[in-house]
Design an enzyme around this catalytic site. Structure first.
Site, PDB file in Angstrom:
ATOM      1  N   PRO A  10       0.525  -1.103  -0.506  1.00 50.12           N
ATOM      2  CA  PRO A  10       0.063   0.103  -0.200  1.00 50.12           C
ATOM      3  C   PRO A  10       0.691   1.206  -0.256  1.00 50.12           C
ATOM      4  CG  PRO A  10       0.306  -0.663   2.196  1.00 50.12           C
ATOM      5  CD  PRO A  10       1.276  -1.730   1.384  1.00 50.12           C
ATOM      6  N   GLN A  71      -7.125  -1.521   2.832  1.00 53.22           N
ATOM      7  CA  GLN A  71      -6.460  -0.806   4.497  1.00 53.22           C
ATOM      8  C   GLN A  71      -7.013   0.066   4.538  1.00 53.22           C
ATOM      9  OE1 GLN A  71      -2.594   1.021   4.575  1.00 53.22           O
ATOM     10  NE2 GLN A  71      -1.813  -1.264   5.457  1.00 53.22           N
ATOM     11  N   CYS A 101       2.237   3.934   9.439  1.00 57.60           N
ATOM     12  CA  CYS A 101       2.073   5.374   8.741  1.00 57.60           C
ATOM     13  C   CYS A 101       2.423   5.981   9.698  1.00 57.60           C
ATOM     14  CB  CYS A 101       0.449   5.831   8.416  1.00 57.60           C
ATOM     15  SG  CYS A 101       0.794   7.627   7.751  1.00 57.60           S
ATOM     16  N   LYS A 142      -0.644  -4.577   9.257  1.00 58.26           N
ATOM     17  CA  LYS A 142       0.785  -3.993   9.040  1.00 58.26           C
ATOM     18  C   LYS A 142       1.805  -3.035   9.933  1.00 58.26           C
ATOM     19  CE  LYS A 142       3.132  -1.949   4.653  1.00 58.26           C
ATOM     20  NZ  LYS A 142       3.408  -1.213   5.085  1.00 58.26           N
ATOM     21  N   ASN A 202       8.902  -7.077   4.498  1.00 64.79           N
ATOM     22  CA  ASN A 202       8.754  -6.010   4.211  1.00 64.79           C
ATOM     23  C   ASN A 202      10.043  -5.086   3.896  1.00 64.79           C
ATOM     24  OD1 ASN A 202       6.895  -2.366   4.049  1.00 64.79           O
ATOM     25  ND2 ASN A 202       7.330  -2.819   1.993  1.00 64.79           N
ATOM     26  N   GLY A 203      10.353  -3.861   3.033  1.00 70.44           N
ATOM     27  CA  GLY A 203      11.268  -2.881   2.904  1.00 70.44           C
ATOM     28  C   GLY A 203      12.732  -2.707   2.367  1.00 70.44           C
ATOM     29  N   GLU A 204      12.777  -1.897   1.837  1.00 75.18           N
ATOM     30  CA  GLU A 204      14.408  -1.706   0.620  1.00 75.18           C
ATOM     31  C   GLU A 204      14.310  -2.805   0.170  1.00 75.18           C
ATOM     32  OE1 GLU A 204      16.348   1.836   0.371  1.00 75.18           O
ATOM     33  OE2 GLU A 204      15.112   1.307   2.159  1.00 75.18           O
TER      34      GLU A 204
HETATM   35  C1  FMN Z   1       4.555   7.392  -0.855  1.00 78.03           C
HETATM   36  C2  FMN Z   1       4.244   6.360  -0.087  1.00 78.03           C
HETATM   37  C3  FMN Z   1       3.625   5.671   0.732  1.00 78.03           C
HETATM   38  C4  FMN Z   1       2.960   4.753   1.513  1.00 78.03           C
HETATM   39  N1  FMN Z   1       1.683   4.925   1.623  1.00 78.03           N
HETATM   40  C5  FMN Z   1       1.137   3.555   2.936  1.00 78.03           C
HETATM   41  C6  FMN Z   1       0.085   3.654   3.122  1.00 78.03           C
HETATM   42  O1  FMN Z   1      -0.908   3.482   2.733  1.00 78.03           O
HETATM   43  N2  FMN Z   1      -0.334   2.279   4.177  1.00 78.03           N
HETATM   44  C7  FMN Z   1       0.673   1.521   4.275  1.00 78.03           C
HETATM   45  O2  FMN Z   1       0.752   0.699   5.604  1.00 78.03           O
HETATM   46  N3  FMN Z   1       2.262   1.908   4.325  1.00 78.03           N
HETATM   47  C8  FMN Z   1       2.541   2.740   3.146  1.00 78.03           C
HETATM   48  N4  FMN Z   1       4.001   3.055   2.629  1.00 78.03           N
HETATM   49  C9  FMN Z   1       4.767   1.903   3.243  1.00 78.03           C
HETATM   50  C10 FMN Z   1       4.962   1.417   2.202  1.00 78.03           C
HETATM   51  O3  FMN Z   1       3.347  -0.143   2.485  1.00 78.03           O
HETATM   52  C11 FMN Z   1       6.665   0.217   2.604  1.00 78.03           C
HETATM   53  O4  FMN Z   1       5.554  -0.165   3.834  1.00 78.03           O
HETATM   54  C12 FMN Z   1       8.020   1.118   2.588  1.00 78.03           C
HETATM   55  O5  FMN Z   1       7.959   1.471   2.127  1.00 78.03           O
HETATM   56  C13 FMN Z   1       9.322   0.083   2.622  1.00 78.03           C
HETATM   57  O6  FMN Z   1       8.469  -0.851   1.738  1.00 78.03           O
HETATM   58  P1  FMN Z   1       9.932  -0.626   0.585  1.00 78.03           P
HETATM   59  O7  FMN Z   1      11.191   0.147   1.275  1.00 78.03           O
HETATM   60  O8  FMN Z   1      10.001  -1.453  -0.596  1.00 78.03           O
HETATM   61  O9  FMN Z   1       9.205   1.315  -0.383  1.00 78.03           O
HETATM   62  C14 FMN Z   1       4.503   4.352   2.028  1.00 78.03           C
HETATM   63  C15 FMN Z   1       5.430   4.129   1.327  1.00 78.03           C
HETATM   64  C16 FMN Z   1       5.513   5.418   0.673  1.00 78.03           C
HETATM   65  C17 FMN Z   1       6.902   5.645  -0.077  1.00 78.03           C
END
Ligand code: FMN
Length: 312
Positions: A10, A71, A101, A142, A202-204
Site C-alpha cells: 500500500p 487497508q 504510518c 501491517k 517488507n522494506g528496501e
Molecule cells: C509514498 C508512500 C506511501 C505509503 N503509504 C502507505 C499506506 O497507505 N499504508 C501503509 O501501510 N504503508 C504505506 N507506505 C509504506 C509502504 O507500504 C512500505 O511499508 C514502505 O515503503 C517500505 O517498503 P519499501 O522500502 O519496499 O518501499 C507508504 C510508503 C510510501 C513510500
C-alpha cells in the site's frame, strides 16, 4: 522459479488504482493492498471506499485479476470494526490494518505507527475488526518495528496474533528510522520466530538479489514490495524468474500507462502522474532519467505524447 509470495505494498498518493493496474498487468503479484482509508469516528459511506478502491466495482480485482485488499487506518476499535464490515459488504476480499504510518497528521490523531506504543490498543483494534467480519475474510495487520524504538516489536506482533489476525506484514524499520536504509530484515526474522502466524517481510527490496537476501535474513517466504516495485515495474516477475527486463519493455509500459490516464483528471494532474512514475523509474533506469529531463516541462499528456513521438 521461486514459490515466494509477492505482495504489492500500500502506498498512499503513489500506488493508486492506475499504478496498481499498471503493475499487476505486468504481473508477478499475489495480491495488492489499497492506500490507507482513514477512519476517524464515522461510518464512511460507500463512495469513500469506491474512491480508494475502485476495484470494488470489478470483483475487488485489478484488470489482470489480481485481488485487492482494503487497508484501514484508525484507532477506535468499534469504528474500525464498523468500517471493516462496510468494506466487506462492498466486496473487499480481505482487510488490512495500518499500524505503520509515520505521517504527523495521522499520528497526532492517534493513528498509524504511534499505536505501536500501545500493544493493548493494537490488540483491541485487530480483535474488534476480526469479530466484525465473516471468518472467511482474512484480517491482517501491517506494522513497523516500532515507533521510537523497536522494544515493543515482539509484543505488538503477539498482540496481533492473539487477536486472531491471519498474517502480519512487518516493515523492518521504526517510525523514526523513516525510509532511511537499511531495513532490518533480521529483526523481522525475530518477530517471525515469536509468533505462529505467517509474517510478510517488507522494506528496501529493489532487486531480485535484495529479495533473496531478505528472504534469507528474515526467514519469511512472503515479501511485500513497495518503492522498488514502482522503480522497476518488472521487479516481481524478475524475483520469480531471475530475468531482468530491458528498457524498451519498461518504456512501453509507461506509454500504456499514459494512454490509460487520458481523461482521468485535469491535464496537469494526468501529466503529474507520469512525472511521478518517471521519478521512481529513474532510480533504476538511466534511460528514464533522460526521459524525465525531457518530459518534466510538459504540462499535458498531449505534449508528452508529442515529445515521445519525436524521440523515437
Ligand atoms: C509514498 C508512500 C506511501 C505509503 N503509504 C502507505 C499506506 O497507505 N499504508 C501503509 O501501510 N504503508 C504505506 N507506505 C509504506 C509502504 O507500504 C512500505 O511499508 C514502505 O515503503 C517500505 O517498503 P519499501 O522500502 O519496499 O518501499 C507508504 C510508503 C510510501 C513510500
Amino acid at each position: 522459479m521461486t514459490t515466494m509470495k509477492l505482495i504489492l505494498a500500500p502506498m498512499e498518493g503513489l500506488a493508486d488504482f492506475w499504478i496498481r493496474q499498471a503493475l499487476t498487468d505486468i504481473g508477478g503479484y499475489d495480491w495488492c493492498v489499497t492506500e490507507f482509508v482513514r477512519v476517524n469516528g464515522l461510518l464512511l459511506p460507500p463512495k469513500v471506499f469506491y474512491r480508494w478502491c475502485p476495484e470494488l466495482r470489478t470483483g475487488a480485482r485489478t484488470r489482470s485479476g489480481t485481488p485487492v485488499h482494503v487497508q484501514l487506518l484508525g484507532s477506535d476499535p468499534a469504528c474500525m470494526a464498523d468500517n471493516a464490515a462496510q468494506a466487506v459488504a462492498l466486496g473487499a476480499p480481505a482487510i488490512d490494518l495500518n499500524f505503520g504510518c509515520p505521517a504527523k497528521t495521522v499520528n497526532r490523531h492517534r493513528g498509524g505507527a504511534v499505536l505501536l506504543d500501545e500493544p493493548e490498543l493494537v490488540h483491541q483494534v485487530v480483535s474488534a475488526v476480526r469479530a466484525a467480519v465473516p471468518a472467511s475474510i482474512p484480517v491482517s495487520a501491517k506494522m513497523r518495528l516500532g515507533n521510537l524504538d523497536d522494544a515493543l516489536a515482539l509484543e505488538n506482533a503477539r498482540a496481533v496474533a492473539a487477536a486472531g489476525a491471519s498474517w502480519l506484514t512487518v516493515h523492518g524499520r521504526t517510525k523514526v528510522q523513516g525510509y532511511r536504509p537499511p531495513a532490518y530484515w533480521d529483526r523481522i526474522g525475530a518477530v517471525r520466530e515469536a509468533v505462529s502466524l505467517p509474517v510478510i517481510a517488507n522494506g528496501e527490496i529493489w532487486t531480485p538479489e535484495d529479495a533473496a537476501r531478505c528472504q534469507r535474513e528474515s526467514g519469511c517466504d512472503a515479501i511485500m514490495l513497495g518503492r522498488g516495485a514502482v522503480s522497476d515495474p518488472y521487479l516481481a516477475r524478475a524475483v520469480r524468474s531471475g530475468e531482468r527486463a530491458q528498457w524498451p519493455q519498461v518504456r512501453a509500459q509507461l506509454e500504456t500507462f499514459m494512454q490509460t490516464l487520458v481523461g482521468t483528471g485535469k491535464p496537469a494532474q494526468e501529466a503529474g502522474r507520469v512525472k511521478q512514475w518517471l521519478n521512481y523509474l529513474r532510480r533504476q533506469w538511466p534511460e528514464a532519467e533522460v526521459l524525465h529531463q525531457q518530459l518534466r516541462r510538459e504540462r499535458t499528456l498531449q505534449g508528452m505524447f508529442g515529445l515521445l513521438e519525436r524521440l523515437v
